[in-house]
Every structure is written in C-alpha cells, then in structure tokens.
Design an enzyme around this catalytic site. Sequence first.
Site, short mmCIF file in Angstrom:
data_model
loop_
_atom_site.label_atom_id
_atom_site.label_comp_id
_atom_site.label_asym_id
_atom_site.label_seq_id
_atom_site.Cartn_x
_atom_site.Cartn_y
_atom_site.Cartn_z
N LYS A 18 -9.13 -11.80 27.19
CA LYS A 18 -9.11 -10.39 26.77
C LYS A 18 -8.47 -10.26 25.39
O LYS A 18 -7.86 -11.22 24.90
CB LYS A 18 -8.32 -9.58 27.81
CG LYS A 18 -6.88 -10.04 27.96
CD LYS A 18 -6.26 -9.58 29.27
CE LYS A 18 -4.80 -9.99 29.32
NZ LYS A 18 -4.16 -9.68 30.60
N TYR B 177 10.54 -4.50 -1.68
CA TYR B 177 10.89 -3.12 -1.33
C TYR B 177 12.36 -2.99 -0.96
O TYR B 177 12.90 -3.84 -0.23
CB TYR B 177 10.07 -2.66 -0.12
CG TYR B 177 8.67 -2.19 -0.47
CD1 TYR B 177 8.46 -1.17 -1.39
CD2 TYR B 177 7.58 -2.75 0.17
CE1 TYR B 177 7.17 -0.73 -1.68
CE2 TYR B 177 6.28 -2.32 -0.11
CZ TYR B 177 6.09 -1.30 -1.04
OH TYR B 177 4.82 -0.88 -1.32
#
Length: 344
Positions: free
Chosen positions: A38, A245
């Site tokens: 899955k 950042y």
Amino acid sequence: MIDLPVPARLRLDTAALVANWRALDRLSGPAACGAAIKADGYGLGAAGVAARLAEAGCRDFFVATWAEAVALAPLELPLAVLHGVRTEDMAAALSGVARPVLNTATQVARWRAAGGGACDVMVDTGMNRLGVSLDEVGAGLLDGLAIDTLMSHLACADEDSPMNAAQRARFAALAGRVGARRMSLANSAGIALGADYGFDLTRPGLALYGGVPRPEMADLIRPVATIEAQVLQRRRVEPGETVGYNATWTAARATEVAIVNLGYADGYWRGFSDRGVARAGDAPLAVIGRVSMDLVALDIGGAALEEGDWIAIRHDLPAAAAVSGMSQYELLTGLGQRFERYWR
Ligand SMILES: *Cc1c(COP(=O)(O)O)cnc(C)c1O
C-alpha cells in the site's frame, strides 16, 4: 519530449528487498509470507516492489484502496484490498482485480448482495480500528461467505505489551469457526513475536523496505533505499557568517559548503536540520542549518565536491527516525514524487 534528468534520485536495492522478504519468510516458519505494498509500496514504487517480490516467490499482496489495486492490474498479482468495499468500489471489486477485505457488517451485506465471490475478512481483536467484532462473528455474520483469508491486526506488535498475547488468543479461538481457508495476524513486528503469531500467512510491510520495528530484526533487515542528490552550488562560508533560513547555523571557522537539491518537499524532513548526515564516497557530510523545501546545506570539510557531483544519503531507517523524530513509516511513505526511482 525532452529527456530531462532530475537532480534527485532514489536508488533501490533489489537484492536487499528480496533478502528482506526471504528473511521474513524464514521467520514466518510454516506460514506463507506476503507483502503489504500500500501507499505506493511504502513510497518506493508499488509496481517495482511487487514485480521483484513476485519473481522471488511472494504470492499474497496487500494494498489499501481500489485505486491502488487498479493501478497494479497489469501485473496480475494475487491482491487484496485492506479497506474493503464502499458502494463506490463495487465496480472495481466485481472486476476481479483483487479480493476485498471486508471490515464491517455493511460491507459484508454489500458483498453478499452483489453475489460476492471469494473475499477476505478483517476481524477486530482489540485494536478498535478496522474489522467486524467477535460478537458479530459469533452471531453468524460470516456464515456461508467464501472466505479466503480471515485476518486481524496487532495494535502493539512493536512493543512488549500484554495486548499481543491477548489479541493472539482471541484470534486463535476463531480457528475452524468461520470456514476460512487461511488465517493471518502478523505484520512485520508481529513476525518477530514468534511462531505462534504466524498462523497461515504473514503480512509484512515496513521490514521489507528496510524498517526495523523490533530490535530482534536489526541484524536481519537491510536498507533498501538510498537518496542521491546533486550539488547545485559550492561556497565558502567565513567565520561568523550564517547559513540558511533563520540563520540558525554560524560558521566557527571558514567552512566549505555544498548546497544540494533535496528538501522537505522530497520527504527529507525539517527534523534533519543540523542533524542529518550525507556521504560523498566514505566521507560524512553534516547537514548544517535548516532543511529548506527544495535545498539542504552540507559541511563538506575537505571533500572534493563540485557543482553537478552527487551526494548519497543511505536511508538507515531506525537511525534516521531517531535523528529526525519521524517514524520509520513516515520516512518511507513521505519520499516525494520528484525523485527518479531506479532499481539496481
Ligand atoms: C499496513 C498493514 C500491514 C503491514 O504492516 P507493517 O507494520 O508495515 O509490517 C499488515 N496488515 C495490515 C492490516 C496493515 O494495514
């Protein structure tokens, strides 16, 4: 169309995937060993995974939804859909592309009304997630259904919890009572709980892909995925300057830095900021500063890395989970769509 090689790839190791399945198959004792594929084979690519495991001898595959099953139809796999059948799924389910795993009395009624052929059934033995109840089974809900595999799912298999034995005992008590051809309980972690948990069929996912849900498995399971990403810029950062950042990393000394094409949008999560480690050959390259959406900065020390060179991040999942604060499942299923996935 222009052939446009992408600057980030997942290198996937066929030998490791197959060795992991064989190790889990051995640990499953007399039970057959299936594969949960899955979520696009836990992020590695369901078709690529399934083709290799089918070739190795795997005969039972599990996806979550009918869209996942239909996408795999060309492989003609023996496939079961864990989420069962909604009304919207009936056309796909009746096409025979997979067996449904019926989870509720409504799903059982829907399947019977459609003339339902072979199906699987999930019974809840204590997790309170999907599955019909033991009371419903006792009251005859499943009588006359053509059940291939009766399954249940363990809530705490990755821990030493009394829930494991309690769920196992409730499940074992169903043996011979519903006319199922086979019984199946264990996921990856459940396989490590011992032969009692194997029943007729096991359903590993995580450990196939290099995840280690219990320490007993650490020596048996090999990493499957390696992230590879290209250097976009090399720069020298002077003492006292910062990188990235929010300027969270400050150079204590002059530092050679590579800016690499990989970020949290690829599933290289912000938790690797200042903590992740990449490699150029054998040389470790520390992640410095914040991981950005599409970029990450590495301290390359004395490595001879230039623009266009590739670095590697071997996805050692237990270690990466400890470093990043993400689960091994999230680290795999979060691997982004921008990677080229290639098998060796
Ligand atoms: C996902 C899933 C599995 C596989 O679990 P892992 O922990 O990845 O081995 C097995 N059975 C069911 C019902 C599942 O949903």
